[in-house]
Design an enzyme around this catalytic site. Structure first.
Site, PDB file in Angstrom:
ATOM      1  N   GLU A  40       0.825  -1.207   0.000  1.00  5.71           N
ATOM      2  CA  GLU A  40       0.000   0.000   0.000  1.00  5.71           C
ATOM      3  C   GLU A  40       0.863   1.263   0.000  1.00  5.71           C
ATOM      4  O   GLU A  40       0.547   2.232  -0.681  1.00  5.71           O
ATOM      5  CB  GLU A  40      -0.946   0.019   1.219  1.00  5.71           C
ATOM      6  CG  GLU A  40      -2.058  -1.017   1.147  1.00  5.71           C
ATOM      7  CD  GLU A  40      -3.014  -0.812  -0.036  1.00  5.71           C
ATOM      8  OE1 GLU A  40      -3.058   0.301  -0.592  1.00  5.71           O
ATOM      9  OE2 GLU A  40      -3.699  -1.781  -0.412  1.00  5.71           O
ATOM     10  N   TYR A 123      -6.563   6.022   4.804  1.00  7.99           N
ATOM     11  CA  TYR A 123      -6.684   5.090   3.681  1.00  7.99           C
ATOM     12  C   TYR A 123      -5.865   3.822   3.948  1.00  7.99           C
ATOM     13  O   TYR A 123      -6.366   2.692   3.867  1.00  7.99           O
ATOM     14  CB  TYR A 123      -6.248   5.748   2.354  1.00  7.99           C
ATOM     15  CG  TYR A 123      -5.996   4.690   1.317  1.00  7.99           C
ATOM     16  CD1 TYR A 123      -7.060   4.103   0.641  1.00  7.99           C
ATOM     17  CD2 TYR A 123      -4.699   4.197   1.083  1.00  7.99           C
ATOM     18  CE1 TYR A 123      -6.857   3.068  -0.248  1.00  7.99           C
ATOM     19  CE2 TYR A 123      -4.480   3.159   0.199  1.00  7.99           C
ATOM     20  CZ  TYR A 123      -5.562   2.599  -0.468  1.00  7.99           C
ATOM     21  OH  TYR A 123      -5.358   1.568  -1.323  1.00  7.99           O
ATOM     22  N   ASP A 141     -10.176   5.995  -1.629  1.00  7.70           N
ATOM     23  CA  ASP A 141      -9.101   6.595  -2.413  1.00  7.70           C
ATOM     24  C   ASP A 141      -9.703   7.228  -3.666  1.00  7.70           C
ATOM     25  O   ASP A 141     -10.932   7.307  -3.788  1.00  7.70           O
ATOM     26  CB  ASP A 141      -8.024   5.542  -2.764  1.00  7.70           C
ATOM     27  CG  ASP A 141      -8.522   4.545  -3.805  1.00  7.70           C
ATOM     28  OD1 ASP A 141      -9.744   4.453  -4.016  1.00  7.70           O
ATOM     29  OD2 ASP A 141      -7.679   3.872  -4.428  1.00  7.70           O
TER      30      ASP A 141
END
Ligand code: SF4
Length: 356
Positions: A40, A123, A141
């Protein structure tokens, strides 16, 4: 109740779509929170194709959080070279040390603790906690903003507090509580592959019937941003001529909107104009050199919104008596009235044809 069912339908369709179309990505081979987090962080502001090789190099060099924490910062930065946004690499390294020092080397398993790590925002915390631990946190996102704003035709700009709040709430309400991690990956993949920033693939979209912007033919209007976009106003006057079972159309050729689509003879004016005024223009006289035998059966006003243009349109239905001569100006195609639907036309003309 109805709304709840609609939302669970959307989640179920997204999960089904994902099951059939999910991308085979190296970080999806494991639910190890360290690897999920690493992927991520690498993928922020980075395309999947570019992030792919970096991810593989990182897990090869630092297969677990301990090895990353033990590394020299220089070594981490060197491996990161070329990815840009170097603060991400520094935060990655600092967060690995936090995991060792504050969480006894075990990657934290709750949202709040993950969020407390250096460089981790809402996020990333939602992505890691849902994918690795099935925690019920929806990711929000750019993909999710776009998909939800289109599905629900959210008019609030997505770069305002109100817009963000609305989309975040909808995202959370759509989340599958049985499979939050899979659902989060599904909606992000769906945004990357189907509901794309430009030219979304609506025709093959499984959510078509539930997508408000698609049903209103306004997918390209979303997501709305507060940045002022200059909108050009245009004034179109179309003439749907009826003459001895024939009508007349032309192909748009200029490098303007709707290139190569067909339309009725058009006069565009710089400002609004009523029929009397219009009938005195040169363009009108060129189209109808002898107007003695024509009559306007009716006219229809249609306002048509494109991304950067607002088109105020009047469609005039013009009847020319069977016995009267009408010589169409050059460029006009004479067609039989019932063949009109055989030609590709803009959504604007299509709307008119649906009404008449
Ligand atoms: Fe996106 Fe089009 Fe599907 Fe709507 S119908 S969700 S705009 S791809």
């Amino acid at each position: 109740m109805e709304e709840k069912r609609e939302q669970s339908d959307i989640s179920a369709l997204l999960l089904k779509w994902y099951d059939m179309h999910k991308r085979d990505l190296p970080w999806r081979e494991s639910n190890d929170p360290y690897r999920v987090w690493l992927s991520e962080v690498i993928l922020q502001q980075t395309r999947v194709a570019q992030g792919w090789s970096y991810y593989l190099r990182f897990v090869d060099k630092f297969p677990n959080v301990q090895s990353l924490a033990d590394a020299d910062e220089q070594e981490v930065l060197k491996l990161w070279q070329g990815l840009g946004y170097y603060s991400r690499a520094r935060n990655l390294h600092a967060a690995a040390k936090q995991v060792i020092d504050l969480f006894h080397g075990r990657f934290p398993d709750d949202y709040a603790s993950i969020l407390s790590l250096k460089g981790v925002g809402t996020y990333t915390a939602a992505a890691v906690s849902s994918i690795a631990f099935n925690a019920p946190y929806a990711v929000v996102d750019g993909n999710v903003f776009r998909v939800i704003s289109r599905l629900f035709a959210v008019e609030n700009p997505i770069d305002t507090t109100a817009g963000k709040k609305i989309i975040t709430e909808i995202a959370q309400s759509l989340l599958s509580l049985d499979q939050p991690g899979t659902y989060n990956q599904a909606i992000m993949d769906f945004g990357s592959l189907v509901c794309t920033p430009t030219q979304p693939r609506c025709m093959e979209c499984p959510l078509q019937n539930r997508c408000q912007s698609f049903l209103e033919n306004r997918a390209d209007h979303f997501p709305v941003t507060s940045r002022k976009v200059s909108v050009r106003k245009r004034y179109f006057h179309y003439f749907h001529i009826d003459h001895a079972n024939h009508t007349y159309i032309q192909k748009r050729k200029e490098s303007d909107i709707w290139k190569n689509l067909y339309e009725f003879p058009l006069i565009e004016t710089a400002a609004p104009m009523d029929f009397l005024e219009l009938s005195q223009t040169k363009a009108f006289r060129d189209l109808f050199p002898t107007s003695a035998h024509l009559s306007v059966d009716h006219c229809l006003n249609v306002k048509h919104q494109l991304t950067h243009q607002l088109i105020y349109t009047v469609f005039y239905r013009v009847i020319i008596g069977e016995d009267s001569e009408f010589i169409p100006p050059e460029g006009l195609l004479t067609i039989e009235r019932e063949n009109l639907s055989h030609y590709p036309v803009s959504r604007l003309t299509d709307k008119y044809m649906e009404i008449i």
